[in-house]
Design a protein around this motif. Structure first.
Motif, PDB file in Angstrom:
ATOM      1  N   ILE A   1       0.843  -1.202   0.000  1.00 36.95           N
ATOM      2  CA  ILE A   1       0.000   0.000   0.000  1.00 36.95           C
ATOM      3  C   ILE A   1       0.878   1.252   0.000  1.00 36.95           C
ATOM      4  O   ILE A   1       0.591   2.230  -0.693  1.00 36.95           O
ATOM      5  CB  ILE A   1      -0.953  -0.023   1.210  1.00 36.95           C
ATOM      6  CG1 ILE A   1      -2.018  -1.095   1.011  1.00 36.95           C
ATOM      7  CG2 ILE A   1      -1.605   1.340   1.414  1.00 36.95           C
ATOM      8  CD1 ILE A   1      -2.891  -1.334   2.227  1.00 36.95           C
ATOM      9  N   ALA A   2       1.954   1.207   0.781  1.00 37.70           N
ATOM     10  CA  ALA A   2       2.885   2.338   0.810  1.00 37.70           C
ATOM     11  C   ALA A   2       3.518   2.563  -0.560  1.00 37.70           C
ATOM     12  O   ALA A   2       3.755   3.713  -0.955  1.00 37.70           O
ATOM     13  CB  ALA A   2       3.964   2.102   1.866  1.00 37.70           C
ATOM     14  N   HIS A   3       3.797   1.481  -1.282  1.00 39.22           N
ATOM     15  CA  HIS A   3       4.352   1.617  -2.642  1.00 39.22           C
ATOM     16  C   HIS A   3       3.415   2.451  -3.523  1.00 39.22           C
ATOM     17  O   HIS A   3       3.867   3.306  -4.288  1.00 39.22           O
ATOM     18  CB  HIS A   3       4.529   0.236  -3.288  1.00 39.22           C
ATOM     19  CG  HIS A   3       5.541  -0.616  -2.606  1.00 39.22           C
ATOM     20  ND1 HIS A   3       5.742  -1.934  -2.951  1.00 39.22           N
ATOM     21  CD2 HIS A   3       6.409  -0.351  -1.596  1.00 39.22           C
ATOM     22  CE1 HIS A   3       6.689  -2.444  -2.183  1.00 39.22           C
ATOM     23  NE2 HIS A   3       7.105  -1.497  -1.360  1.00 39.22           N
ATOM     24  N   ILE A   4       2.129   2.183  -3.411  1.00 39.07           N
ATOM     25  CA  ILE A   4       1.144   2.904  -4.225  1.00 39.07           C
ATOM     26  C   ILE A   4       1.152   4.387  -3.867  1.00 39.07           C
ATOM     27  O   ILE A   4       1.073   5.256  -4.744  1.00 39.07           O
ATOM     28  CB  ILE A   4      -0.253   2.295  -4.038  1.00 39.07           C
ATOM     29  CG1 ILE A   4      -0.240   0.833  -4.495  1.00 39.07           C
ATOM     30  CG2 ILE A   4      -1.298   3.087  -4.805  1.00 39.07           C
ATOM     31  CD1 ILE A   4      -1.490   0.071  -4.129  1.00 39.07           C
ATOM     32  N   GLY A   5       1.237   4.685  -2.568  1.00 41.54           N
ATOM     33  CA  GLY A   5       1.314   6.081  -2.146  1.00 41.54           C
ATOM     34  C   GLY A   5       2.535   6.782  -2.719  1.00 41.54           C
ATOM     35  O   GLY A   5       2.456   7.927  -3.182  1.00 41.54           O
ATOM     36  N   GLY A   6       3.680   6.092  -2.712  1.00 37.92           N
ATOM     37  CA  GLY A   6       4.889   6.665  -3.296  1.00 37.92           C
ATOM     38  C   GLY A   6       4.750   6.893  -4.791  1.00 37.92           C
ATOM     39  O   GLY A   6       5.186   7.916  -5.325  1.00 37.92           O
ATOM     40  N   ALA A   7       4.124   5.925  -5.481  1.00 34.63           N
ATOM     41  CA  ALA A   7       3.926   6.046  -6.926  1.00 34.63           C
ATOM     42  C   ALA A   7       3.032   7.235  -7.267  1.00 34.63           C
ATOM     43  O   ALA A   7       3.310   7.985  -8.219  1.00 34.63           O
ATOM     44  CB  ALA A   7       3.324   4.757  -7.476  1.00 34.63           C
TER      45      ALA A   7
END
Length: 289
Positions: free
Chosen positions: A192-198
């Protein structure tokens, strides 16, 4: 002592990318050394716990600094190895087009965006209702850098082992899709954090193209921090700082040459009088070299 001096000098003279890598490595070694000490002392203390981002807002209020520290924290060797390799590869690509200050802002804000989305998800989705999670690692920041470069130069190709040359837009798209599909795995918070970074990487370039550098304020603040702890000298010394390394020098020359080519194309199409004052001055300075 010579090794420590070399590390200090490399950190001082290195690019923002070099410093980010050093900080991640330094935090990793510090946490491991502290862990060894407390294990030998038979004391139940975990520095990893105190530096990781909690999933609950009540815990974040007690440890607000974790929204920053978590993105420099890694649990194991494989974890930090892959994140630093990604940071190096995609950070180099980013520095080809942008200066180091922008890399730092995307890294920090990408990590913050990933952390915020992580906490929101754990607060609103029923599946996380009884889960107290901890988030750590630089992957949200790394993906933010990758997506930012891919949005800015989507057709730029990179060589991948066993595959060949692949456009950046497909590499970024693959990682984002993989993160979405992996939410159902054993590491939902991290993905989920990856998506926020993207999302932050895309939003940063979107705003930059509209003339808004939304990370500039943070960088100005960070640049002022050393001045708060040092005496101000009455004598003002100005000097020209040389390029930090060959890659940075070549990148600057490439950007300058692209601007000259653009001006020459403009002259060919519309004549010299179509140039503005800044373009004429740049062309004049280039002619004197």
């Amino acid at each position: 002592m010579d090794i420590l001096s070399d590390i200090k000098q490399t950190f001082k003279d290195g690019s923002v990318l070099t410093r980010l890598i050093y900080i991640n490595l330094g935090v990793f070694l510090l946490v491991k050394l502290v862990g060894v000490f407390f294990i030998l002392a038979n004391q139940p203390f975990s520095l990893t716990y105190w530096l990781s981002l909690p999933s609950g807002l009540d815990e974040l209020i007690r440890r607000p600094y974790t929204l920053i520290t978590y993105m420099f924290l890694h649990e194991g060797f494989i974890h930090i190895l892959f994140n630093l390799l990604g940071l190096y590869w995609f950070g180099k690509l980013f520095l080809y087009y942008f200066e180091g200050d922008k890399l730092l802002s995307v890294y920090l804000f990408g990590g913050i965006a990933g952390g915020v989305l992580y906490m929101i998800s754990y607060s609103i989705f029923p599946v996380f209702a009884s889960v107290n999670g901890l988030l750590l690692g630089a992957s949200a920041s790394v993906i933010a850098i990758l997506v930012a470069v891919a949005v800015y130069e989507p057709n730029r190709e990179i060589g991948l082992m066993f595959i060949g040359n692949v456009a950046l837009k497909y590499v970024a798209g693959f990682y984002v899709l993989l993160s979405i599909l992996s939410i159902s795995s054993s590491n939902p918070g991290g993905n989920i954090a990856h998506i926020g970074g993207a999302v932050w990487g895309w939003f940063y370039i979107y705003q930059l193209r509209r003339g808004n550098d939304i990370g500039r304020g943070l960088i100005k603040f960070l640049n002022k921090i050393p001045d708060m702890f040092s005496r101000k000298s009455k004598m003002k010394v100005t000097y020209k700082q040389p390029p930090r390394d060959d890659y940075e020098y070549n990148r600057q020359k490439n950007v300058q040459q692209e601007e000259i080519n653009r001006i020459l194309d403009k002259i060919a199409k519309s004549g010299y009088e179509s140039l503005n004052k800044e373009e004429k001055e740049l062309l004049f300075k280039q002619g004197k070299k």
